[in-house]
Design a protein around this motif. Structure first.
Motif, short mmCIF file in Angstrom:
data_model
loop_
_atom_site.label_atom_id
_atom_site.label_comp_id
_atom_site.label_asym_id
_atom_site.label_seq_id
_atom_site.Cartn_x
_atom_site.Cartn_y
_atom_site.Cartn_z
N TRP A 110 0.83 -1.19 0.00
CA TRP A 110 0.00 0.00 0.00
C TRP A 110 0.87 1.25 0.00
CZ3 TRP A 110 -0.80 4.34 2.89
CH2 TRP A 110 -1.95 5.06 2.59
N TRP A 165 2.18 1.77 -3.47
CA TRP A 165 1.13 2.28 -4.36
C TRP A 165 0.89 3.76 -4.09
CZ3 TRP A 165 -3.44 4.59 -2.92
CH2 TRP A 165 -4.29 4.91 -3.97
N PHE A 166 0.83 4.15 -2.82
CA PHE A 166 0.55 5.54 -2.50
C PHE A 166 1.67 6.46 -2.98
CE2 PHE A 166 0.57 9.28 0.24
CZ PHE A 166 -0.73 9.72 0.04
N ARG A 167 2.93 6.06 -2.82
CA ARG A 167 4.04 6.88 -3.31
C ARG A 167 3.99 7.06 -4.82
NH1 ARG A 167 6.74 4.31 0.90
NH2 ARG A 167 7.45 2.63 -0.45
N SER A 168 3.67 5.99 -5.55
CA SER A 168 3.59 6.11 -7.02
C SER A 168 2.39 6.96 -7.42
CB SER A 168 3.51 4.73 -7.67
OG SER A 168 2.28 4.10 -7.36
N TRP A 169 1.27 6.82 -6.72
CA TRP A 169 0.09 7.64 -7.01
C TRP A 169 0.39 9.12 -6.74
CZ3 TRP A 169 -2.86 10.70 -3.69
CH2 TRP A 169 -4.04 11.22 -4.24
N GLU A 170 1.05 9.40 -5.64
CA GLU A 170 1.40 10.78 -5.29
C GLU A 170 2.35 11.39 -6.31
OE1 GLU A 170 0.99 14.15 -2.88
OE2 GLU A 170 -0.08 12.26 -2.81
N ALA A 207 2.60 10.52 -9.49
CA ALA A 207 1.83 10.74 -10.72
C ALA A 207 0.94 11.97 -10.59
CB ALA A 207 0.99 9.51 -11.05
N ARG A 208 0.33 12.15 -9.42
CA ARG A 208 -0.52 13.31 -9.18
C ARG A 208 0.30 14.60 -9.26
NH1 ARG A 208 -1.98 16.84 -5.44
NH2 ARG A 208 -0.45 16.06 -3.97
N ARG A 246 1.11 15.33 -12.89
CA ARG A 246 -0.05 15.91 -13.59
C ARG A 246 -0.26 17.37 -13.19
NH1 ARG A 246 -2.34 10.95 -12.06
NH2 ARG A 246 -3.49 11.98 -10.38
#
Length: 73
Positions: free
Chosen positions: A36, A39-44, A46-47, A50
């Motif tokens: 988890w 996943w959160f580090r990669s999502w952050e 990417a955000r 963007r």
């Protein structure tokens, strides 16, 4: 059952099995927490990418601030 030269009775065997079960449960919980976090580090990341792209696009659309404005130009 004999373990390290010591004879284990039913209660000690049950305690050993339960400790191993708790260790396995902890390992699975730790693995899930680790996944988890990844996943959160990669999502952050990417955000943020963007958002940075959006800000860069807005800067390109804005006119330069050193251009004269108003009736006195």
């Amino acid at each position: 059952m004999t373990l390290f030269g010591r004879t284990l009775d039913g209660q000690e065997i049950a305690a050993l099995v339960s400790m191993l079960a708790v260790l396995a449960l902890w390992a699975f919980a730790w693995r899930g927490e680790r996944d988890w976090g990844r996943w959160f580090r990669s999502w952050e990341a990417a955000r943020k990418a963007r958002r940075d792209a959006e800000i860069a696009t807005q800067r390109d659309d804005d006119p330069p601030s050193n251009t004269p404005k108003g009736p006195w130009s």
